[in-house]
Scaffold this active site. Structure first.
Site, PDB file in Angstrom:
ATOM      1  N   GLU A   1      29.702 -20.478  20.161  1.00 54.68           N
ATOM      2  CA  GLU A   1      30.137 -19.917  21.443  1.00 54.68           C
ATOM      3  C   GLU A   1      28.959 -20.004  22.407  1.00 54.68           C
ATOM      4  O   GLU A   1      27.879 -19.489  22.114  1.00 54.68           O
ATOM      5  CB  GLU A   1      30.539 -18.449  21.240  1.00 54.68           C
TER       6      GLU A   1
ATOM      7  N   GLU B   1      24.294  -1.850  26.797  1.00 62.80           N
ATOM      8  CA  GLU B   1      23.073  -1.405  27.493  1.00 62.80           C
ATOM      9  C   GLU B   1      22.744  -2.285  28.695  1.00 62.80           C
ATOM     10  O   GLU B   1      21.874  -1.959  29.480  1.00 62.80           O
ATOM     11  CB  GLU B   1      21.883  -1.328  26.518  1.00 62.80           C
ATOM     12  N   ARG B   2      23.493  -3.397  28.864  1.00 62.24           N
ATOM     13  CA  ARG B   2      23.226  -4.282  30.006  1.00 62.24           C
ATOM     14  C   ARG B   2      23.805  -3.728  31.311  1.00 62.24           C
ATOM     15  O   ARG B   2      23.234  -3.897  32.373  1.00 62.24           O
ATOM     16  CB  ARG B   2      23.849  -5.658  29.781  1.00 62.24           C
TER      17      ARG B   2
ATOM     18  N   PHE C   1      29.030  -6.286  27.156  1.00 64.62           N
ATOM     19  CA  PHE C   1      28.615  -6.280  28.561  1.00 64.62           C
ATOM     20  C   PHE C   1      29.633  -6.946  29.477  1.00 64.62           C
ATOM     21  O   PHE C   1      29.637  -6.696  30.682  1.00 64.62           O
ATOM     22  CB  PHE C   1      27.259  -7.004  28.711  1.00 64.62           C
TER      23      PHE C   1
ATOM     24  N   LYS D   1      29.967   4.120  23.307  1.00 63.51           N
ATOM     25  CA  LYS D   1      28.620   3.529  23.380  1.00 63.51           C
ATOM     26  C   LYS D   1      28.776   2.202  24.133  1.00 63.51           C
ATOM     27  O   LYS D   1      29.083   1.172  23.556  1.00 63.51           O
ATOM     28  CB  LYS D   1      28.108   3.302  21.950  1.00 63.51           C
TER      29      LYS D   1
ATOM     30  N   CYS E   1      35.680 -13.674  26.864  1.00 57.70           N
ATOM     31  CA  CYS E   1      36.092 -14.047  25.502  1.00 57.70           C
ATOM     32  C   CYS E   1      37.365 -14.873  25.547  1.00 57.70           C
ATOM     33  O   CYS E   1      37.734 -15.493  24.553  1.00 57.70           O
ATOM     34  CB  CYS E   1      36.293 -12.812  24.656  1.00 57.70           C
TER      35      CYS E   1
ATOM     36  N   SER F   1      30.046  -9.675  19.949  1.00 59.43           N
ATOM     37  CA  SER F   1      29.894 -10.983  19.306  1.00 59.43           C
ATOM     38  C   SER F   1      30.282 -10.897  17.823  1.00 59.43           C
ATOM     39  O   SER F   1      30.251  -9.816  17.217  1.00 59.43           O
ATOM     40  CB  SER F   1      28.452 -11.452  19.465  1.00 59.43           C
TER      41      SER F   1
HETATM   42  P1  NAD Z   1      27.004  -7.998  21.514  1.00 56.73           P
HETATM   43  O1  NAD Z   1      27.592  -8.206  20.157  1.00 56.73           O
HETATM   44  O2  NAD Z   1      25.596  -8.415  21.734  1.00 56.73           O
HETATM   45  O3  NAD Z   1      27.048  -6.428  21.894  1.00 56.73           O
HETATM   46  C1  NAD Z   1      28.220  -5.671  21.791  1.00 56.73           C
HETATM   47  C2  NAD Z   1      27.866  -4.234  21.483  1.00 56.73           C
HETATM   48  O4  NAD Z   1      27.172  -4.179  20.222  1.00 56.73           O
HETATM   49  C3  NAD Z   1      26.927  -3.600  22.514  1.00 56.73           C
HETATM   50  O5  NAD Z   1      27.340  -2.283  22.769  1.00 56.73           O
HETATM   51  C4  NAD Z   1      25.568  -3.660  21.845  1.00 56.73           C
HETATM   52  O6  NAD Z   1      24.728  -2.599  22.223  1.00 56.73           O
HETATM   53  C5  NAD Z   1      25.903  -3.565  20.372  1.00 56.73           C
HETATM   54  N1  NAD Z   1      24.934  -4.293  19.521  1.00 56.73           N
HETATM   55  C6  NAD Z   1      24.251  -5.416  19.859  1.00 56.73           C
HETATM   56  N2  NAD Z   1      23.463  -5.798  18.845  1.00 56.73           N
HETATM   57  C7  NAD Z   1      23.660  -4.918  17.845  1.00 56.73           C
HETATM   58  C8  NAD Z   1      23.144  -4.789  16.512  1.00 56.73           C
HETATM   59  N3  NAD Z   1      22.251  -5.659  16.018  1.00 56.73           N
HETATM   60  N4  NAD Z   1      23.574  -3.769  15.746  1.00 56.73           N
HETATM   61  C9  NAD Z   1      24.466  -2.895  16.232  1.00 56.73           C
HETATM   62  N5  NAD Z   1      24.992  -2.951  17.477  1.00 56.73           N
HETATM   63  C10 NAD Z   1      24.594  -3.960  18.268  1.00 56.73           C
HETATM   64  O7  NAD Z   1      27.999  -8.687  22.554  1.00 56.73           O
HETATM   65  P2  NAD Z   1      27.793  -8.867  24.121  1.00 56.73           P
HETATM   66  O8  NAD Z   1      26.771  -9.920  24.344  1.00 56.73           O
HETATM   67  O9  NAD Z   1      27.635  -7.551  24.786  1.00 56.73           O
HETATM   68  O10 NAD Z   1      29.247  -9.418  24.528  1.00 56.73           O
HETATM   69  C11 NAD Z   1      29.605 -10.770  24.471  1.00 56.73           C
HETATM   70  C12 NAD Z   1      30.368 -11.079  23.205  1.00 56.73           C
HETATM   71  O11 NAD Z   1      31.538 -10.268  23.115  1.00 56.73           O
HETATM   72  C13 NAD Z   1      30.879 -12.514  23.175  1.00 56.73           C
HETATM   73  O12 NAD Z   1      30.704 -13.015  21.876  1.00 56.73           O
HETATM   74  C14 NAD Z   1      32.353 -12.374  23.513  1.00 56.73           C
HETATM   75  O13 NAD Z   1      33.180 -13.407  23.046  1.00 56.73           O
HETATM   76  C15 NAD Z   1      32.679 -11.086  22.849  1.00 56.73           C
HETATM   77  N6  NAD Z   1      33.874 -10.473  23.400  1.00 56.73           N
HETATM   78  C16 NAD Z   1      34.990 -10.458  22.617  1.00 56.73           C
HETATM   79  C17 NAD Z   1      36.155  -9.907  23.099  1.00 56.73           C
HETATM   80  C18 NAD Z   1      37.395  -9.860  22.259  1.00 56.73           C
HETATM   81  O14 NAD Z   1      38.309  -9.114  22.579  1.00 56.73           O
HETATM   82  N7  NAD Z   1      37.458 -10.617  21.180  1.00 56.73           N
HETATM   83  C19 NAD Z   1      36.182  -9.363  24.394  1.00 56.73           C
HETATM   84  C20 NAD Z   1      35.011  -9.382  25.154  1.00 56.73           C
HETATM   85  C21 NAD Z   1      33.865  -9.939  24.642  1.00 56.73           C
END
Ligand code: NAD
Length: 499
Positions: free
Chosen positions: A384, A176-177, A149, A173, A281, A226
């Protein structure tokens, strides 16, 4: 209630699952739309159509594909303000920061205009007697991007630019936020000349993600989010033989040496710690001043700067430093972690827990927090937080400071503030973290370099954007060719029967 659906075969595709997820306005806390979540059958349909469309797209010459990216750059610039408004309204980040989100994605699309150069392959003349050897970079077929998101324009653009210009079709994909900007980008790509079906935006949650991971057609998955989900996706994608690169969470340390310019370091910490409400991140979430004197002076400089921070809705334009966090659940998690910090004995120098914004009482705003005397065993250090919370861990020496950053399980970004070239050089060389800043707080590499963390911040091979992205989204085929020697001494004039 407004509904948001999918983008399949170049048009809006209404989801039929009957399952929806709420899209909030984080500044007011109101639900502004509901998002259709795709079923496995809908995902499979999008994939099948993408596989058909990819055949002609993969055979289109790279320069023509690059021209689509050229037109896309112009269209994103044309619609920049509109994209940024929608982005801010779903994510909550300030309007200038939303433009930055789009801009850093746009730069990767600009880089992709040079894709033909990166796809050229290699050639060895006379590898043996009469033998030539050459390697081609071919698209993988249908690939997938699963994005978080916090950068709803930048990260989808980092995925789609290299994947599409290398000749793949992509299933995107988004989170969804805040799903609207990726859909707007897909429409712009169509206007730029991308054939229908080559980019399919399929909205969904875990059910859709699992369908992507189990699809036998999808060849590669590029994920950002994450760490627990990154690891899950990496492992499950590997089970069906997919190529996977999965980028995860972070805990970025900034080391402040006694010889640093402390005003510069304090300014940098405020921007990198609290910008975008800490939902980056590459945010700095841990400050590590070296020596008690440095620590005391740093805290003294940080406090007035943090107290001056302006928190408000994106509609206030340049008048706010950061906006709300993305959901109520995110806000509650941040406040829960702050409480563990207090309970476990850290000193809460600035307490933002009672922050309230008049007129936006139901918004997901979180006031700025500053902790001092945090120790490595505390939850606020280990986890985090992804909110406007900066933790200070005091180190007695440079070795202790670098040791802290090196022992942490995350390895996305880090920075050192010093005037000493030798210390900076030693730090850059020894640190086991993917992106390093020297007197630069958020060292996000530019589009023609690559972006990626180490340790639990990145699973799989190769980084995002830059030349690595083209390696990830193509596979190499190597041909060894020998031709029988032909007739070189004049033609034959007699009518000849076949032997
Ligand atoms: P998230 O892991 O909750 O979601 C990321 C994606 O995974 C979304 O599209 C979501 O729909 C999907 N998802 C969520 N739960 C899932 C599950 N149980 N099974 C399968 N798919 C699932 O992350 P977020 O809250 O959207 O984003 C924030 C996180 O992303 C933070 O931890 C941040 O550090 C990280 N981030 C990392 C980078 C990098 O390059 N390392 C860059 C941006 C963000």
């Amino acid at each position: 209630m407004r509904e948001i659906h999918h983008w399949i075969d170049g048009k809006e595709y209404k989801g039929t699952s009957g399952r929806f997820s709420d899209v909030f306005n984080p500044a007011t806390g109101e639900v502004q739309a509901r998002l259709a979540l795709a079923t496995k059958a809908e995902l499979d349909h999008a994939v099948a159509r993408a596989a058909e469309a990819q055949v002609a797209w993969g055979a289109t010459n790279p320069q023509r594909r690059a021209r689509v990216m050229m037109a896309f750059v112009q269209l994103i610039n044309r619609d920049m303000d509109q994209l940024a408004e929608v982005l801010s309204s779903e994510h909550g980040k300030t309007f200038p920061d939303a433009k930055g989100d789009i801009q850093r994605g746009l730069e990767v699309i600009e880089f992709c205009i040079g894709a033909p150069h990166l796809l050229k392959g290699e050639f060895t003349d006379s590898a043996g007697p009469g033998i030539d050897m050459y390697s081609m970079r071919q698209p993988l077929g249908v690939v997938a991007g699963i994005t978080p998101f916090n950068f709803p324009a930048m990260i989808p653009l980092w995925k789609m630019g290299p994947a599409l210009s290398a000749g793949n079709a992509m299933i995107l994909k988004p989170s969804e936020r805040d799903p609207s900007v990726p859909l707007m980008l897909a429409k712009l790509l169509q206007e730029a000349g991308l054939p229908d079906g080559v980019l399919q935006v399929v909205n969904g949650d875990k059910e859709t993600v699992d369908a992507i991971l189990d699809s036998p057609v999808i060849q590669a998955v590029g994920f950002v989010g994450s760490t627990p989900i990154a690891q899950y996706i990496y492992e499950r994608a590997a089970q069906t033989g997919k190529r996977a690169q999965c980028f995860g969470g972070a805990k970025n340390h900034m080391i402040i040496m006694p010889d640093a310019d402390l005003d510069q370091a304090a300014d940098a910490l405020v921007g990198a710690g609290y910008g975008a409400a800490g939902e980056r991140c590459m945010a700095i979430s841990v400050a590590v001043p070296v020596g008690e004197k440095t620590a005391d002076a740093l805290i003294e400089k940080l406090v007035p700067r943090i107290e001056k921070l302006k928190v408000g809705p994106w509609t206030a334009g340049n008048d706010v430093d950061y906006g709300p966090v993305v959901t109520k659940a995110a806000k509650e998690n941040i406040l829960r972690l702050v409480q563990t910090g207090v309970d476990q004995g850290a000193e809460l120098v600035i307490d933002g827990r009672d922050f309230n914004l008049q007129g936006y009482e139901n918004g997901f705003f979180v006031g700025p927090h500053l902790f001092d005397r945090v120790t490595p065993d505390m939850d606020i250090y280990k986890q985090e937080i992804f909110g406007p919370v900066l933790s200070t861990v005091r180190a007695a020496s440079y070795e202790e400071a670098i040791g802290l950053a090196m022992s942490h399980e995350y390895g996305n970004g880090t920075a050192i503030y010093t005037r000493d070239g030798d210390t900076a050089r030693d730090f850059a060389s020894r640190i086991n973290i993917g992106m390093v800043g020297i007197n630069v707080p958020i060292p996000v590499p530019l589009a023609y370099h690559t972006f990626g963390g180490w340790k639990k911040s990145g699973f799989g091979d190769l980084n995002q954007h830059g030349p690595d992205a083209f390696r990830f989204y193509t596979r190499t085929k190597t041909v060894t060719a020998r031709w029988p020697s032909g007739i070189k001494e004049g033609g034959e004039f007699n009518f000849k029967a076949m032997d």
